[in-house]
Write an enzyme that holds these catalytic residues in place. Structure first.
Site, PDB file in Angstrom:
ATOM      1  N   HIS A   5       6.211   0.641   5.787  1.00  0.00           N
ATOM      2  CA  HIS A   5       5.109   0.983   4.878  1.00  0.00           C
ATOM      3  C   HIS A   5       5.665   1.956   3.824  1.00  0.00           C
ATOM      4  CE1 HIS A   5       0.518   1.314   4.449  1.00  0.00           C
ATOM      5  NE2 HIS A   5       1.041   1.949   3.410  1.00  0.00           N
ATOM      6  N   ASN A  55       4.507  -3.806   4.498  1.00  0.00           N
ATOM      7  CA  ASN A  55       3.262  -3.517   3.802  1.00  0.00           C
ATOM      8  C   ASN A  55       3.461  -3.653   2.299  1.00  0.00           C
ATOM      9  OD1 ASN A  55       0.468  -2.203   3.758  1.00  0.00           O
ATOM     10  ND2 ASN A  55       1.624  -0.885   2.363  1.00  0.00           N
ATOM     11  N   GLU A  56       2.708  -4.538   1.687  1.00  0.00           N
ATOM     12  CA  GLU A  56       2.623  -4.626   0.226  1.00  0.00           C
ATOM     13  C   GLU A  56       3.964  -4.649  -0.505  1.00  0.00           C
ATOM     14  OE1 GLU A  56       0.044  -1.639  -1.340  1.00  0.00           O
ATOM     15  OE2 GLU A  56      -1.706  -2.480  -0.378  1.00  0.00           O
ATOM     16  N   GLN A  68       2.051   9.154   5.239  1.00  0.00           N
ATOM     17  CA  GLN A  68       0.838   9.706   4.629  1.00  0.00           C
ATOM     18  C   GLN A  68       0.094  10.665   5.557  1.00  0.00           C
ATOM     19  OE1 GLN A  68      -0.303   5.464   3.245  1.00  0.00           O
ATOM     20  NE2 GLN A  68      -1.228   6.798   1.721  1.00  0.00           N
TER      21      GLN A  68
HETATM   22  C1  BGC Z   1      -1.291   1.325   0.462  1.00  0.00           C
HETATM   23  C2  BGC Z   1      -1.742   2.625   1.071  1.00  0.00           C
HETATM   24  C3  BGC Z   1      -2.500   3.434   0.030  1.00  0.00           C
HETATM   25  C4  BGC Z   1      -3.717   2.633  -0.361  1.00  0.00           C
HETATM   26  C5  BGC Z   1      -4.691   3.317  -1.295  1.00  0.00           C
HETATM   27  C6  BGC Z   1      -2.317   0.667  -0.415  1.00  0.00           C
HETATM   28  O1  BGC Z   1      -1.694   0.182  -1.536  1.00  0.00           O
HETATM   29  O2  BGC Z   1      -0.816   0.457   1.462  1.00  0.00           O
HETATM   30  O3  BGC Z   1      -0.635   3.295   1.582  1.00  0.00           O
HETATM   31  O4  BGC Z   1      -2.820   4.699   0.469  1.00  0.00           O
HETATM   32  O5  BGC Z   1      -3.304   1.454  -0.969  1.00  0.00           O
HETATM   33  O6  BGC Z   1      -4.228   3.378  -2.579  1.00  0.00           O
END
Ligand code: BGC
Length: 469
Positions: free
Chosen positions: A158, A202-203, A57
């Site tokens: 990520h 991440n997520e 990002q």
């Molecule tokens: C993610 C980020 C994203 C942020 C805002 C999260 O789900 O880890 O990469 O930019 O949300 O939407």
């Protein structure tokens, strides 16, 4: 006739009882903000204040991963995959400008922790080939963070995969997990002696749901069963990396955790059992599958007729030294809503919308923290922040969400730190460049960063509550 009346009455009664029980079990509190003083907060002495970014990002020049390819591709109708045909491209050139960015987050804001991600496709551009320059780059970055009196927090994954890994099927085939473990071990070998806190993945939820359920992230699949399989393998990958690091020299002292995003699913109408059913199914697949796995080792996804997976690994229970929480909002579901994002920008009456299709709802942050409490693990907020291009809601967000976090701590949740998302405006995945999450605005022509007015609310809180203030 009488039988029909009895049946109808029984149905009505079950409907009402169902809604009442569900409402009790899953309340959606709305606080009276008028009567709340958001400066009435308190934090433990060693609480960590930070901010976060993710490589793709912000870096620029990442052209060897699944996202760079996705950004160049179009869907079945010939429409670009990313809003407006945007691409990360040179992004905010954080790869080259990290030193100044790190310095400014310390000097302007007094932050103590920087959560960033390592771009796997730079480290291992081809399978089994590790790039010494990329490895050196992260050494330099970590050194700069430490030299500025902050702590680095690494995210190993990520959202992005190297192309070679993506072409092998990413996390869909179980046997691919070992590639991720090999890379992660290599990273820990390199940076373990300098870095204490490690986020494995991440997520997992958004990665699987957006990439394999809704098809708006690469690889663009829309198949809930495949989504469930990917989600399950991500959890297995987390455990495998956790075990691998713990077995390495220094591994016992490292803090290794999963980053979980929680979105609550709340029914549009609380008296509508269909809305409730939708919410409970969504919650089961998106939240409980992961939380349950972390708690007991049982992974379960069940969406009638479309996805079913139930596996148990009791030895995986509680393998996360902390839980990283990313929290943004709740999602309000109804059966008539569009099945594709952006979902209706539902907000309850009186709630303020962000630039993303959800409202400011700090009560949800409190709920998310309370939900993780039974895990008995320390929680580090790894992301929380607002997309607010006009910068007229950022301060409100910061004050409310931090207030909600303080309230959760007062109610017994062991929260150790908070990272604002994000340090700088950045490439917001499928939303492209239209979302401004940054504490700093960035001019993409000049790459000049400007601290936003609204971010001062964060600075004030950090100033007041940081242990090294
Ligand atoms: C993610 C980020 C994203 C942020 C805002 C999260 O789900 O880890 O990469 O930019 O949300 O939407």
């Amino acid at each position: 006739m009488i039988v029909t009346v009895i049946i109808l009455f029984a149905l009505l009664l079950s409907w009402v009882l169902g809604c009442v029980t569900l409402s009790r079990r899953h309340p959606e509190p709305i606080w009276d903000w008028e009567s709340i003083d958001t400066s009435d907060i308190s934090f433990p002495k060693r609480f960590i204040w930070g901010s976060a970014t993710a490589a793709h990002q912000v870096d620029g020049g990442n052209d060897n991963n699944n996202w760079s390819r996705w950004e160049q591709s179009v869907d079945e109708q010939g429409k670009p995959r990313v809003h407006n045909g945007d691409a990360a491209g040179s992004a905010v050139e954080h790869w080259d400008r990290y030193a100044a960015d790190i310095k400014r987050m310390r000097e302007d804001l007094g932050l103590q922790s920087y959560r960033f991600s390592i771009e796997w496709s730079r480290i291992e551009p081809r399978q089994g080939e590790f790039d010494p320059d990329a490895i050196a780059h992260y050494h330099d970055m970590i050194d700069a963070i430490i030299a500025n009196g902050m702590e680095p927090m690494i995210t190993l994954h990520h959202f992005t995969n190297p192309l070679w890994f993506e072409d092998l099927g990413g996390f869909e085939p179980e046997e691919n997990i070992e590639y991720f473990v090999t890379y992660s071990k290599r990273m820990f070998e390199e940076y373990g002696p300098k870095v204490k806190r490690w986020c494995t993945i991440n997520e997992c939820g958004p990665y699987a749901v957006m990439g394999y359920g809704l098809g708006v992230f690469p690889p663009g699949v829309k198949n809930l069963q495949r989504m469930a399989v990917v989600l399950y393998h991500l959890m297995r990958a987390h455990t495998a990396v956790y075990d691998a690091i713990k077995a390495m020299p220094g591994g016992r002292d490292a803090e290794v955790g999963l980053v979980k995003n929680i979105f609550q699913f709340d029914p549009h109408k609380r008296w509508n059992l269909f809305h409730w059913a939708l919410c409970r199914l969504a919650d089961g697949a998106y939240n409980q599958s992961i939380i349950g796995y972390l708690q007991t080792g049982r992974f379960r996804v069940w969406v009638p007729g479309v996805a079913k997976l139930d596996r148990s690994h009791p030895e995986a229970a509680l393998k996360s030294d902390f839980v990283g929480l990313n929290y943004y909002a709740n999602l309000i579901l109804s059966i008539f809503m569009k099945r594709e994002p952006p979902f209706e920008p539902h907000a309850r009456e009186g709630q303020v919308l962000t630039d993303m299709p959800y409202a400011i709802y700090a009560e949800g942050f409190y709920r998310a923290l309370m939900r993780l409490k039974p895990l008995g693990k320390p929680i580090i907020v790894t992301e929380n922040g607002i997309a607010d291009d006009r910068d007229d809601r950022r301060a409100l967000w910061i004050e409310r969400y931090i207030y909600a976090m303080s309230r959760a701590i007062a109610d017994g949740v062991d929260v150790r730190g908070y990272h604002y998302w994000s340090l700088i405006d950045n490439f917001e995945w499928a939303e492209g460049w239209q979302m401004s999450f940054g504490l700093y605005a960035n001019n993409r022509e000049t790459q000049e960063r400007t601290l936003r007015e609204g971010s001062l609310a964060y600075r004030n809180i950090v100033e007041k509550w940081s242990s090294d203030a």
